[in-house]
Design a protein around this motif. Structure first.
Motif, PDB file in Angstrom:
ATOM      1  N   GLY A 203       0.818  -1.194   0.000  1.00  0.00           N
ATOM      2  CA  GLY A 203       0.000   0.000   0.000  1.00  0.00           C
ATOM      3  C   GLY A 203       0.859   1.253   0.000  1.00  0.00           C
ATOM      4  O   GLY A 203       2.083   1.186  -0.150  1.00  0.00           O
ATOM      5  N   PRO A 204       0.232   2.414   0.204  1.00  0.00           N
ATOM      6  CA  PRO A 204       0.995   3.667   0.241  1.00  0.00           C
ATOM      7  C   PRO A 204       1.899   3.732   1.461  1.00  0.00           C
ATOM      8  O   PRO A 204       1.544   3.257   2.541  1.00  0.00           O
ATOM      9  N   ASP A 205       3.081   4.305   1.294  1.00  0.00           N
ATOM     10  CA  ASP A 205       4.000   4.473   2.414  1.00  0.00           C
ATOM     11  C   ASP A 205       3.409   5.450   3.424  1.00  0.00           C
ATOM     12  O   ASP A 205       2.571   6.295   3.092  1.00  0.00           O
ATOM     13  N   ALA A 206       3.853   5.337   4.673  1.00  0.00           N
ATOM     14  CA  ALA A 206       3.310   6.179   5.739  1.00  0.00           C
ATOM     15  C   ALA A 206       4.369   6.355   6.816  1.00  0.00           C
ATOM     16  O   ALA A 206       5.567   6.105   6.575  1.00  0.00           O
ATOM     17  N   LYS A 207       3.950   6.759   7.988  1.00  0.00           N
ATOM     18  CA  LYS A 207       4.846   6.878   9.137  1.00  0.00           C
ATOM     19  C   LYS A 207       4.158   6.309  10.372  1.00  0.00           C
ATOM     20  O   LYS A 207       2.950   6.450  10.535  1.00  0.00           O
ATOM     21  N   VAL A 208       4.936   5.686  11.235  1.00  0.00           N
ATOM     22  CA  VAL A 208       4.462   5.207  12.527  1.00  0.00           C
ATOM     23  C   VAL A 208       5.333   5.844  13.584  1.00  0.00           C
ATOM     24  O   VAL A 208       6.539   5.587  13.650  1.00  0.00           O
ATOM     25  N   ASP A 209       4.744   6.727  14.366  1.00  0.00           N
ATOM     26  CA  ASP A 209       5.475   7.432  15.412  1.00  0.00           C
ATOM     27  C   ASP A 209       6.738   8.089  14.866  1.00  0.00           C
ATOM     28  O   ASP A 209       7.806   8.046  15.478  1.00  0.00           O
ATOM     29  N   GLY A 210       6.621   8.669  13.680  1.00  0.00           N
ATOM     30  CA  GLY A 210       7.730   9.408  13.075  1.00  0.00           C
ATOM     31  C   GLY A 210       8.657   8.579  12.214  1.00  0.00           C
ATOM     32  O   GLY A 210       9.513   9.131  11.518  1.00  0.00           O
ATOM     33  N   THR A 211       8.525   7.259  12.235  1.00  0.00           N
ATOM     34  CA  THR A 211       9.393   6.387  11.441  1.00  0.00           C
ATOM     35  C   THR A 211       8.727   6.055  10.116  1.00  0.00           C
ATOM     36  O   THR A 211       7.582   5.590  10.095  1.00  0.00           O
ATOM     37  N   PRO A 212       9.406   6.273   8.994  1.00  0.00           N
ATOM     38  CA  PRO A 212       8.819   5.935   7.694  1.00  0.00           C
ATOM     39  C   PRO A 212       8.630   4.427   7.571  1.00  0.00           C
ATOM     40  O   PRO A 212       9.506   3.638   7.976  1.00  0.00           O
ATOM     41  N   VAL A 213       7.504   4.029   7.023  1.00  0.00           N
ATOM     42  CA  VAL A 213       7.190   2.605   6.895  1.00  0.00           C
ATOM     43  C   VAL A 213       6.615   2.287   5.527  1.00  0.00           C
ATOM     44  O   VAL A 213       6.016   3.139   4.868  1.00  0.00           O
ATOM     45  N   ALA A 214       6.812   1.050   5.135  1.00  0.00           N
ATOM     46  CA  ALA A 214       6.110   0.492   3.984  1.00  0.00           C
ATOM     47  C   ALA A 214       4.903  -0.238   4.533  1.00  0.00           C
ATOM     48  O   ALA A 214       4.977  -0.873   5.589  1.00  0.00           O
ATOM     49  N   THR A 215       3.787  -0.150   3.856  1.00  0.00           N
ATOM     50  CA  THR A 215       2.585  -0.829   4.330  1.00  0.00           C
ATOM     51  C   THR A 215       2.267  -2.020   3.439  1.00  0.00           C
ATOM     52  O   THR A 215       2.347  -1.931   2.207  1.00  0.00           O
ATOM     53  N   LEU A 216       1.927  -3.113   4.080  1.00  0.00           N
ATOM     54  CA  LEU A 216       1.527  -4.328   3.381  1.00  0.00           C
ATOM     55  C   LEU A 216       0.066  -4.589   3.721  1.00  0.00           C
ATOM     56  O   LEU A 216      -0.311  -4.585   4.890  1.00  0.00           O
ATOM     57  N   VAL A 217      -0.741  -4.819   2.711  1.00  0.00           N
ATOM     58  CA  VAL A 217      -2.183  -4.970   2.901  1.00  0.00           C
ATOM     59  C   VAL A 217      -2.622  -6.363   2.462  1.00  0.00           C
ATOM     60  O   VAL A 217      -2.263  -6.819   1.371  1.00  0.00           O
ATOM     61  N   ASN A 218      -3.369  -7.025   3.331  1.00  0.00           N
ATOM     62  CA  ASN A 218      -3.911  -8.339   3.013  1.00  0.00           C
ATOM     63  C   ASN A 218      -5.411  -8.328   3.208  1.00  0.00           C
ATOM     64  O   ASN A 218      -5.898  -8.062   4.300  1.00  0.00           O
ATOM     65  N   LYS A 219      -6.134  -8.582   2.142  1.00  0.00           N
ATOM     66  CA  LYS A 219      -7.585  -8.683   2.210  1.00  0.00           C
ATOM     67  C   LYS A 219      -7.952 -10.155   2.084  1.00  0.00           C
ATOM     68  O   LYS A 219      -7.799 -10.746   1.013  1.00  0.00           O
TER      69      LYS A 219
END
Length: 283
Positions: A203-219
């Motif tokens: 999915g779209p990249d984001a941040k968790v508590d200021g740390t950049p993250v890659a998001t993985l989505v499972n439906k």
């Protein structure tokens, strides 16, 4: 998705604690006030932001990123797990720090009750408020008279559960980090039909508590959507898991990787041994 098993750990923790609070003979454990027992709020990911340059996962498929994330998280010697999971329409809040020496310290809330748990040298110490213990014992079918007597006995004290005592087996896995992380790698879903296990996408990249993250989505058909955030900085640890709809929806945040876990053993005069409950005496 293999690491969704870790997401379920919050429910496992609460279930083990609830099951482990009733000694043989149908008698139950008790209560004592817990001061400042709170589950810290889980930091929500901010709105999607551009991925850092260069992207550490460039050219990798979602499955390959997932494999790296699982391997990195499995290598941790300690971590903190905090968040909320809803099970049987009841919210369960947990905030636990645990290490690979089967030591842990944490707090939980369920149905308006709160409790603290510590484990060291295979001995478990539990201290809950009246609401927590009353809910726990009621769920185990303990008579009201016994509940009142046990709560009075343990007021202001910790319940001490040693190996071999009733409930010790249920509680032994609560702080077993190695077992928890090892289970993340058992991906039985790979043997299932793709339509049944769902498709993992990035999915779209984001941040968790200021740390950049890659998001993985499972439906997954019939079991909602799980979104996993993988750190793009340093080791590709799993930092956050969000499950929407399906069984046991909720949010779990992992942090404090490889940081020391401090467990303070309660003083002997503030504990009650589980074996003493049936005798109606204190340690």
């Amino acid at each position: 998705m293999a690491y969704r098993r870790m997401f379920r750990a919050a429910t496992v923790v609460c279930a083990a604690v609830m099951a482990g609070t009733v000694p043989a003979g149908g008698r139950a454990v008790a209560d004592s006030p817990v001061t400042d027992v709170r589950v810290r709020p889980v930091a929500a990911a901010s709105s999607p932001t551009p991925s850092p340059s260069p992207d550490p996962f460039k050219g990798l498929s979602a499955d390959q990123i997932a494999d790296r994330a699982v391997s990195a998280t499995q290598s941790a010697t300690s971590l903190r797990m905090a968040g909320r999971v809803t099970s049987d329409d009841q919210p369960l809040d947990v905030d636990f720090s645990l290490n690979d020496k089967q030591e842990c310290s944490g707090r939980m809330k369920i149905k308006g009750g709160a409790a603290e748990l510590r484990q060291m040298d295979k001995i478990t110490y539990m201290k809950g408020d009246e609401r927590f213990w009353r809910v726990s014992m009621t769920s185990q079918g303990v008579p009201e008279r016994q509940i009142d007597a046990t709560i009075e006995l343990l007021k202001g004290r910790w319940l001490k559960i040693t190996p071999g005592q009733a409930g010790s087996r249920d509680l032994s896995g609560v702080c077993d980090l190695k077992a928890l992380l090892a289970d993340m790698g058992k991906d039985k879903d790979k043997d299932k039909d793709k339509d049944e296990r769902g498709e993992l996408t990035r999915g779209p990249d984001a941040k968790v508590d200021g740390t950049p993250v890659a998001t993985l989505v499972n439906k997954k058909p019939g079991d909602g959507t799980t979104t996993v955030s993988v750190s793009q900085k340093g080791k590709p640890y799993i930092l956050k898991m969000v499950k929407a709809d399906g069984d046991e929806p909720g949010t779990m945040v992992l942090s404090d990787f490889d940081k020391p876990v401090k467990v303070v053993v309660p003083p002997a005069d503030e504990t009650v041994d589980l074996s003493k409950l049936d005798q109606g005496t204190r340690t």
